[in-house]
Design a protein around this motif. Structure first.
Motif: not given
Length: 331
Positions: A247-251, A270-281
């Protein structure tokens, strides 16, 4: 194809660009394409590999190349300036156009665009040097809502150059003074928790393709993903695929494609993110990321089934198709 590879540039990322460009040249040679090396020196001059100055004529192309690959990082290369010059030379080129390049390199402009589009991202505040000089106390007060730690960043540099992590309020003014030596615009970002996740985007604004995400694992004494962690041996490890849920990957992939489209990028980012549980920034888009065969962008596509020689060839062909499509419009 005959490809003009633009390498070096005037920014602080000159040496990184040379390494990226050498890898692109090798990849194109492995695909049996001809290349012409154009080195942009720190003083702004352009020279061939033999050291001869390059003469440019509007509408006159670039050394007979079919397409240009500007493997340039940072200001005076990744910010729309060289892209505009290539437009005037009438040379198809790899990567985003003038507007997208300029918007994405400016962290404040990019974040403002993503906020207008409603994409989730790290909280931030932009400051201009004139405001800082006129009223430091008011400027500092505007940053209090971000809490601590914060990251102070020159708005238009890459490779973590000039970035300072601030953990104590009394150090914030000094960090801003330092950042303003690099750029008259500075962004201050709140600390984001979770994993640092990156993915590669390839294609057009209408049809972006997104790679398998990778996870940045810091090694040694690195506290955050600074210049040494990015480029020193043993500074980081790229975990592919990232250790996140389906689910996080898809988001992450959904947001990467949307950010690419919203910014009207072309070719690559290149797109950069922070992923913490359900939160993807969303953190940022880099329209010309590091491009060696061992850089994150290429490694993520390799893990997704696209080899490095095929990747650089695909990017050149995308550039040619964009130039051909543009000829259908009178502007």
């Amino acid at each position: 194809m005959k490809v003009a590879i633009l390498a070096g540039g005037r920014s602080s990322e000159h040496d990184v660009s040379l390494k990226s460009a050498a890898a692109v040249r090798d990849g194109l040679h492995r695909g049996h394409h001809e290349t012409v090396w154009v080195q942009l020196e720190r003083d702004g001059s352009w020279r061939t590999e033999d050291g001869d100055p390059v003469s440019l004529t509007p509408g006159g192309g670039l050394l007979g190349a079919d397409v240009a690959f500007p493997v340039l990082h940072g200001p005076f290369g990744e910010d729309g300036t060289v892209q505009g010059l290539l437009e005037l030379l009438d040379v198809p080129y790899v990567g985003s156009g003038v507007l997208a390049s300029a918007a994405c390199i400016d962290k404040i402009v990019f974040k403002d665009l993503m906020r207008a589009a409603g994409l989730p991202q790290v909280d931030y505040e932009g400051l201009h040097h004139a405001r800082w000089r006129e009223d430091r106390d008011t400027a500092l007060a505007s940053l209090e809502r971000l809490g601590l730690p914060v990251f102070v960043k020159p708005a238009r540099l890459g490779s973590s150059v000039g970035i300072v992590k601030v953990t104590a309020a009394e150090d914030l003014a000094g960090a801003l003074d330092e950042a303003f030596t690099h750029d008259p615009r500075v962004v201050v970002e709140a600390m984001a928790s979770g994993l640092e996740i990156e993915c590669s985007v390839l294609g057009t604004p209408e049809e972006p393709e997104v790679s398998t995400p990778g996870e940045i694992e810091l090694l040694g004494d690195a506290d955050w993903y600074d210049y040494d962690a990015k480029y020193a041996a043993g500074g980081m490890n790229l975990v592919v695929p990232a250790r996140i849920t389906d689910e996080q990957t898809a988001r992450v992939q959904e947001l990467a494609a949307e950010a690419f489209t919203r910014a009207n990028c072309h070719g690559l980012a290149r797109a950069d993110f922070f992923v913490d549980g359900d939160v993807v920034l969303v953190n940022e888009l880099n329209t010309m990321p590091g491009f060696t065969a061992t850089s994150v962008y290429g490694k993520l596509w390799a893990a997704s089934g696209l080899s490095y020689p095929d990747l650089v060839e695909d990017l050149c062909r995308l550039a040619l198709r964009r130039a051909e499509a543009a000829q259908r419009y009178s502007f």
